[in-house]
Scaffold this active site. Structure first.
Site, short mmCIF file in Angstrom:
data_model
loop_
_atom_site.label_atom_id
_atom_site.label_comp_id
_atom_site.label_asym_id
_atom_site.label_seq_id
_atom_site.Cartn_x
_atom_site.Cartn_y
_atom_site.Cartn_z
N ASP A 46 -11.37 77.96 -5.66
CA ASP A 46 -12.26 79.13 -5.70
C ASP A 46 -13.28 79.13 -4.56
O ASP A 46 -13.46 80.14 -3.87
CB ASP A 46 -12.93 79.33 -7.08
CG ASP A 46 -13.79 78.19 -7.60
OD1 ASP A 46 -13.82 77.12 -6.95
OD2 ASP A 46 -14.44 78.38 -8.65
N LEU A 144 -14.42 72.61 -20.07
CA LEU A 144 -13.93 73.91 -20.55
C LEU A 144 -14.99 74.99 -20.33
O LEU A 144 -14.96 76.04 -20.93
CB LEU A 144 -13.56 73.82 -22.04
CG LEU A 144 -12.51 72.76 -22.38
CD1 LEU A 144 -12.24 72.73 -23.88
CD2 LEU A 144 -11.20 73.03 -21.62
N ASP A 191 -15.14 80.18 -13.16
CA ASP A 191 -15.41 80.05 -14.60
C ASP A 191 -16.07 81.30 -15.17
O ASP A 191 -15.69 81.79 -16.24
CB ASP A 191 -16.28 78.82 -14.87
CG ASP A 191 -15.62 77.54 -14.36
OD1 ASP A 191 -14.40 77.55 -14.14
OD2 ASP A 191 -16.34 76.55 -14.16
C1 GLA Z 1 -15.63 73.83 -11.94
C2 GLA Z 1 -16.36 74.93 -11.19
C3 GLA Z 1 -15.40 76.00 -10.71
C4 GLA Z 1 -14.20 75.42 -9.99
C5 GLA Z 1 -13.61 74.26 -10.79
C6 GLA Z 1 -12.51 73.56 -10.04
O1 GLA Z 1 -15.13 74.31 -13.15
O2 GLA Z 1 -17.34 75.51 -12.00
O3 GLA Z 1 -16.09 76.91 -9.89
O4 GLA Z 1 -14.54 75.02 -8.69
O5 GLA Z 1 -14.58 73.31 -11.16
O6 GLA Z 1 -11.43 74.40 -9.88
#
Ligand code: GLA
Length: 395
Positions: A46, A144, A191
């Site tokens: 991301d 999560l 997320d």
């Molecule tokens: C965490 C971060 C996300 C993303 C993931 C890895 O969940 O909050 O923004 O970078 O790690 O994919």
């Protein structure tokens, strides 16, 4: 307005309304819900402006809110309470709007506080005194997205109550700012987006550069399959150094290649121009992971769950060997649950793994994971299935 269909959530909503009334002496104006997420595939892509494929899960944060404007119009006092681990009494933490200083609010209250702060940075927006109470069944530190669920529930509540009419993309960006600048965790935008934009029974294919989304149907029922979550109960935190270090490695790799982000790199042959071997390996994960997301979207659309499972396994290997964000417990969980494909999910360094499992294999797979953990002397994992739920809204 969106509503979660789950009876369990409905019961929690009612209980929260009662607890709010008991703590504050009157009912909240409303209760809003925001789900946690699992990421099917597309990890650490991301913030490299690449692709991700998460889905919202049937575990969520609820936020009950009442503005103080009616009873005490000039009030700038924010009252926070939480049902987290609370017994009979729910202690209220009070803080004034002007005391909202980045990184200065400890504990869970930092997340709703961060959102208030981010909204008050907008021209023409002034969120004043309010009473807030949260309740969440997203396990904390499980990878999560428990913190983002709290932030998203808060922003949808305030957007609604103050008539801000923010778009989902704006809400995702504001909660990212809240998390990055106020909480101090340098996370990306996946997320919040999953929590805001997901549709039930679908994964959310998000292009983190354009912020365009597509809902991709999850053909789990057709295959009599489920997504099993294995929470290693080894807590992870993105305020710690590992996550930021990976981000820095990627920026270094992009700079060495003269591109704005690793999203612009399409083949691993191009990575040979990166002199530093660590940055090169990190970049290899990002480039191959973006490809795997596109392949997984195609496989889901073709209802080829076998192909999705293989991609999950490849993704895990890449995170274990090239990105180096797995842990012994996550590797053990993935190995023991391998059946239909498995990988760690989320930021890594602890947290949860996911596995695609046929319904009739849930028990034997769970048992195999528990035995592997017991044998290795790890803490007993929490194992449960999740359903792809709809994104945040009024509960
Ligand atoms: C965490 C971060 C996300 C993303 C993931 C890895 O969940 O909050 O923004 O970078 O790690 O994919």
């Amino acid at each position: 307005m969106s509503r979660s269909g789950s009876g369990e959530t409905a019961a929690r909503v009612n209980a929260l309304r009662e607890k709010f009334a008991k703590a504050y002496g009157h009912r909240p104006e409303g209760i809003w819900r925001a789900p946690g997420r699992v990421n099917l595939i597309g990890e650490h892509t991301d913030y490299n402006l690449g692709y991700v494929l998460p889905f919202a899960i049937d575990k969520n944060a609820l936020v009950a809110v009442r503005r103080k404007s009616q009873l005490d119009p000039g009030s700038q006092v924010l009252d926070f309470a939480s049902t987290y681990g609370a017994g009979g009494e729910l202690p209220i933490t009070s803080i004034t709007v002007d005391e909202l200083v980045p990184r200065a609010v400890p504990g869970w209250a930092a997340y709703p506080a961060a959102v208030l702060w981010a909204l008050n940075q907008l021209d023409g927006v002034r969120i004043g005194g309010l009473e807030l109470m949260v309740d969440s069944d997203v396990p904390v530190g499980s990878g999560l997205s428990s913190s983002h669920a709290l932030e998203v529930a808060t922003i949808v509540a305030l957007d609604d109550l103050y008539g801000l009419q923010l778009t989902k993309v704006q809400m995702a960006q504001l909660t990212q700012r809240a998390e990055n600048e106020f909480v101090g965790a340098p996370t990306g935008i996946m997320d919040q987006s999953a929590s805001l934009m997901s549709q039930a029974q679908h994964a959310l294919f998000l292009d983190c550069r354009s912020m365009e989304t597509q809902a991709v149907p999850l053909p789990l029922a057709q295959h009599n399959a489920v997504v099993l979550v294995i929470d290693t109960r080894v807590e992870h935190s993105h305020v710690d150094g590992g996550y930021a270090a990976r981000r820095a490695n990627c920026e270094q790799a992009a700079a060495a290649l003269g591109v704005e982000s690793l999203r612009e790199v399409h083949s691993i042959a191009e990575l040979e121009a990166i002199a530093d071997p660590v940055a090169r390996r990190r970049a290899k994960h990002i480039v191959t992971e973006n490809r795997r997301v596109l392949d997984a979207v195609a496989a889901l659309r073709a209802s080829d769950l076998g192909a999705v499972g293989k991609l999950l396994c490849q993704s895990h290997e890449s995170m274990r060997d090239d990105y180096e964000i797995s842990s012994e417990e996550l590797d053990a969980a993935v190995e023991a649950a391998m059946a239909g494909g498995a990988r760690m999910t989320g930021g890594g360094f602890g947290g949860s793994a996911i596995a695609l499992v046929k319904r009739e294999r849930i028990e034997p797979v769970s048992q195999a994971v528990r035995e592997a953990f017991d044998h290795a002397g790890y803490v007993e994992p929490a194992i449960f299935t999740v359903i792809a739920d709809e994104g945040a809204g009024r509960a």
